[in-house]
Motif scaffolding. Structure first.
Motif, mmCIF file in Angstrom:
data_model
loop_
_atom_site.group_PDB
_atom_site.id
_atom_site.type_symbol
_atom_site.label_atom_id
_atom_site.label_comp_id
_atom_site.label_asym_id
_atom_site.label_seq_id
_atom_site.Cartn_x
_atom_site.Cartn_y
_atom_site.Cartn_z
ATOM 1 N N ALA A 1 10.955 -5.626 4.143
ATOM 2 C CA ALA A 1 10.443 -4.388 4.727
ATOM 3 C C ALA A 1 9.698 -3.570 3.693
ATOM 4 N N LEU A 2 8.715 -2.845 4.172
ATOM 5 C CA LEU A 2 7.969 -1.893 3.358
ATOM 6 C C LEU A 2 8.001 -0.568 4.102
ATOM 7 N N PHE B 1 -0.927 -0.572 -0.459
ATOM 8 C CA PHE B 1 0.419 -1.142 -0.562
ATOM 9 C C PHE B 1 0.609 -2.254 0.476
ATOM 10 N N ALA B 2 0.243 -1.983 1.718
ATOM 11 C CA ALA B 2 0.430 -2.981 2.778
ATOM 12 C C ALA B 2 -0.366 -4.248 2.490
ATOM 13 N N GLY B 3 -1.604 -4.081 2.093
ATOM 14 C CA GLY B 3 -2.439 -5.244 1.807
ATOM 15 C C GLY B 3 -1.966 -6.037 0.599
ATOM 16 N N LEU B 4 -1.614 -5.328 -0.456
ATOM 17 C CA LEU B 4 -1.181 -6.008 -1.682
ATOM 18 C C LEU B 4 0.179 -6.678 -1.532
ATOM 19 N N LEU C 1 1.376 -7.815 1.389
ATOM 20 C CA LEU C 1 1.373 -8.716 2.551
ATOM 21 C C LEU C 1 1.845 -10.128 2.214
ATOM 22 N N PRO C 2 1.382 -10.749 1.136
ATOM 23 C CA PRO C 2 1.883 -12.098 0.826
ATOM 24 C C PRO C 2 3.407 -12.125 0.632
ATOM 25 N N SER C 3 3.954 -11.102 -0.021
ATOM 26 C CA SER C 3 5.409 -11.058 -0.211
ATOM 27 C C SER C 3 6.132 -10.790 1.097
#
Length: 99
Positions: free
Chosen positions: A27-28, A61-64, A66-68
């Motif tokens: 979660a973010l 933050f969401a874009g960076l 996303l892979p995780s």
């Protein structure tokens, strides 16, 4: 410091390094914000503080991350991103039921 997109990138890289290889992140939750009506206030990078804090840092933050997030090893749910804007600043919207 979410006023700096450079520091947002460094923070996301640190999170990825710490948790990305260990099953990702589940979660973010983003709550960064400020209540102000001042006009354009430049950051060190020349962007407006309010836009950087409320919009660009959240998108970064969401874009960076996303892979995780997609690498999440949670077996009970899919990863989630929650972005809270103006939490506790405004009163309840009274026309919610009829809108």
């Amino acid at each position: 410091d979410c006023f700096s997109l450079k520091e947002v990138k460094e923070c996301a890289s640190s999170i990825t390094a710490d948790y990305g290889a260990k099953g990702g992140i589940d979660a973010l939750v983003m709550t960064q914000g400020m209540a102000t009506i001042q006009g354009f206030t430049p950051t060190k990078e020349g962007n407006d503080e309010k836009l950087t804090l409320h919009v660009w840092s959240r998108a970064a933050f969401a874009g960076l991350l996303l892979p995780s997030l997609l690498a999440s090893s949670s077996s009970t749910s899919r990863p989630v991103v929650l972005s809270v804007l103006s939490g506790g600043i405004h009163s309840t919207y009274t026309k919610y039921a009829t809108d």
